[in-house]
Scaffold this motif. Sequence first.
Motif, PDB file in Angstrom:
ATOM      1  N   ALA A 144       0.818  -1.216   0.000  1.00 27.87           N
ATOM      2  CA  ALA A 144       0.000   0.000   0.000  1.00 27.87           C
ATOM      3  C   ALA A 144       0.852   1.267   0.000  1.00 27.87           C
ATOM      4  O   ALA A 144       0.323   2.372   0.030  1.00 27.87           O
ATOM      5  N   GLY A 145       2.179   1.100  -0.027  1.00 31.04           N
ATOM      6  CA  GLY A 145       3.047   2.266  -0.164  1.00 31.04           C
ATOM      7  C   GLY A 145       3.854   2.650   1.056  1.00 31.04           C
ATOM      8  O   GLY A 145       4.587   3.636   1.027  1.00 31.04           O
ATOM      9  N   LEU A 146       3.733   1.881   2.136  1.00 31.02           N
ATOM     10  CA  LEU A 146       4.512   2.196   3.334  1.00 31.02           C
ATOM     11  C   LEU A 146       5.855   1.483   3.310  1.00 31.02           C
ATOM     12  O   LEU A 146       5.969   0.352   2.841  1.00 31.02           O
ATOM     13  N   CYS A 147       6.869   2.154   3.830  1.00 27.15           N
ATOM     14  CA  CYS A 147       8.157   1.527   4.074  1.00 27.15           C
ATOM     15  C   CYS A 147       8.077   0.862   5.452  1.00 27.15           C
ATOM     16  O   CYS A 147       7.677   1.502   6.420  1.00 27.15           O
ATOM     17  N   ILE A 148       8.447  -0.404   5.547  1.00 33.07           N
ATOM     18  CA  ILE A 148       8.332  -1.155   6.797  1.00 33.07           C
ATOM     19  C   ILE A 148       9.648  -1.071   7.562  1.00 33.07           C
ATOM     20  O   ILE A 148      10.708  -1.430   7.041  1.00 33.07           O
ATOM     21  N   VAL A 149       9.561  -0.598   8.804  1.00 33.25           N
ATOM     22  CA  VAL A 149      10.743  -0.388   9.635  1.00 33.25           C
ATOM     23  C   VAL A 149      10.736  -1.367  10.795  1.00 33.25           C
ATOM     24  O   VAL A 149       9.710  -1.575  11.444  1.00 33.25           O
ATOM     25  N   SER A 150      11.879  -1.993  11.044  1.00 31.56           N
ATOM     26  CA  SER A 150      11.993  -2.871  12.203  1.00 31.56           C
ATOM     27  C   SER A 150      13.460  -2.968  12.607  1.00 31.56           C
ATOM     28  O   SER A 150      14.278  -2.151  12.175  1.00 31.56           O
ATOM     29  N   GLY A 151      13.796  -3.974  13.421  1.00 32.95           N
ATOM     30  CA  GLY A 151      15.115  -4.004  14.031  1.00 32.95           C
ATOM     31  C   GLY A 151      15.984  -5.187  13.700  1.00 32.95           C
ATOM     32  O   GLY A 151      16.998  -5.402  14.381  1.00 32.95           O
ATOM     33  N   LEU A 152      15.648  -6.006  12.689  1.00 32.10           N
ATOM     34  CA  LEU A 152      16.453  -7.136  12.239  1.00 32.10           C
ATOM     35  C   LEU A 152      16.584  -8.239  13.289  1.00 32.10           C
ATOM     36  O   LEU A 152      17.373  -9.157  13.126  1.00 32.10           O
ATOM     37  N   ALA A 153      15.825  -8.173  14.369  1.00 34.28           N
ATOM     38  CA  ALA A 153      15.872  -9.258  15.351  1.00 34.28           C
ATOM     39  C   ALA A 153      15.185 -10.489  14.778  1.00 34.28           C
ATOM     40  O   ALA A 153      14.432 -10.410  13.807  1.00 34.28           O
ATOM     41  N   GLN A 154      15.437 -11.645  15.385  1.00 33.65           N
ATOM     42  CA  GLN A 154      14.719 -12.834  14.973  1.00 33.65           C
ATOM     43  C   GLN A 154      13.256 -12.706  15.389  1.00 33.65           C
ATOM     44  O   GLN A 154      12.898 -11.876  16.201  1.00 33.65           O
ATOM     45  N   GLY A 155      12.407 -13.503  14.812  1.00 37.14           N
ATOM     46  CA  GLY A 155      10.994 -13.471  15.177  1.00 37.14           C
ATOM     47  C   GLY A 155      10.211 -12.465  14.369  1.00 37.14           C
ATOM     48  O   GLY A 155      10.270 -12.436  13.135  1.00 37.14           O
ATOM     49  N   ILE A 156       9.455 -11.616  15.061  1.00 39.43           N
ATOM     50  CA  ILE A 156       8.548 -10.669  14.396  1.00 39.43           C
ATOM     51  C   ILE A 156       9.305  -9.699  13.505  1.00 39.43           C
ATOM     52  O   ILE A 156       8.875  -9.404  12.384  1.00 39.43           O
ATOM     53  N   ASP A 157      10.441  -9.168  13.975  1.00 39.41           N
ATOM     54  CA  ASP A 157      11.208  -8.227  13.152  1.00 39.41           C
ATOM     55  C   ASP A 157      11.561  -8.846  11.806  1.00 39.41           C
ATOM     56  O   ASP A 157      11.339  -8.252  10.747  1.00 39.41           O
ATOM     57  N   ALA A 158      12.143 -10.039  11.851  1.00 42.32           N
ATOM     58  CA  ALA A 158      12.558 -10.700  10.608  1.00 42.32           C
ATOM     59  C   ALA A 158      11.361 -10.957   9.700  1.00 42.32           C
ATOM     60  O   ALA A 158      11.439 -10.751   8.477  1.00 42.32           O
ATOM     61  N   ALA A 159      10.240 -11.385  10.274  1.00 42.95           N
ATOM     62  CA  ALA A 159       9.048 -11.653   9.472  1.00 42.95           C
ATOM     63  C   ALA A 159       8.540 -10.371   8.811  1.00 42.95           C
ATOM     64  O   ALA A 159       8.097 -10.389   7.658  1.00 42.95           O
ATOM     65  N   ALA A 160       8.593  -9.258   9.528  1.00 44.35           N
ATOM     66  CA  ALA A 160       8.147  -7.980   8.954  1.00 44.35           C
ATOM     67  C   ALA A 160       9.027  -7.574   7.776  1.00 44.35           C
ATOM     68  O   ALA A 160       8.533  -7.150   6.721  1.00 44.35           O
TER      69      ALA A 160
END
Length: 373
Positions: A144-160
């Motif tokens: 939808a046009g958003l850049c997805i930001v996270s922290g490269l951790a395993q689990g939810i971050d990696a999945a995002a």
Amino acid sequence: MDREELDAWLRLLETPGIGLEGARRLLAAFGSAQAVLGAAPAALSTVVGPVLARALGDVPEGLPALQDRTWHWLGEDPQRSILLLGDPDYPQALLQTADPPLLLYLEGERRLLGEKALAVVGSRTPTEQGRDNAESFARELGGAGLCIVSGLAQGIDAAAHLGALSAGAGTIAFVGTGLDQVYPPRNQALARQIAGSGLLVSEYALGTPPLAANFPRRNRLIAGVSLGCLVVEAALRSGSLITARLASEAGREVFAIPGSIHSALSRGCHALIRQGAKLVENAQDVLEELPLNRAPSETPASGTPADWPVTPGMSPEHGRLLDAMGFDPVGLDALQARGGWPTAQLNALLLELELAGLVAALPGQLFQRLQRG
């Protein structure tokens, strides 16, 4: 940035005791890192005191090696760069936070720092459903046009990150180490993917190991650069709730996906919802709260549980079992009580659903239905 300017910045930031606050005061007083290092000790003392003024006159141990390593690292790949607080493309969202970093190390698509972004965070040890939710939400929100930001951790971050990459969307990973390292090591391949089509960002010098104190500080950047923060799964005491709190304090939207009342990983999200976070069931719930300058018809709608398809080839009996499972973890005895299947038939149906990606086997002989489609 030329070599002389780089060396000056590294010396300023790596001098013991100076810290970000001291460096800010010195830069405000003298204008540049090079001017700070060229100032007389008496002038420096008026800003940071005599002890730190003397420290600035000494070369920190290991600094020349760090300066050489950083210069060579930058020269090895045109996608690597350094972003200073005063640069025109420094993200405005970070400038509006209480503690913006003075210098950021970048590897990848630098332009992504100017995109409208959403933080997606959660547990390092999620359920299969949580991992699936993170990836599917990120995929749809990225589409939808958003850049997805996270922290490269395993689990939810990696999945995002993976969800955004699968949609061909931008993704930014803010890390708690130097960019010459990957933590956790199992995410080496993911980090290479992000460096290739997304962006890796760190405020820590090359060689900085994964120190525990770095990750909560890293979270302020994840929250600060984003329009909002989506928490997928989180325990009551977790770094994800720190990120959500920082997002709220910075005036960003906070979203949380509810879960089973029996799961410890739902309690953090439920606590956020009680505190005013928006309960979300699909990507549209997030999109309608964000200032994206997009007409409602342009935003894709997520499916509801009733729309989740059964894989072609599945029988009505598979669908009846999925209905009996609900969406909480459930054991064999409970399923037999709900549907009356003989043990052998039930095990066969569960195995077929697991192979189809519709059910996950959990520890303790439990099973959980997964969202697909």
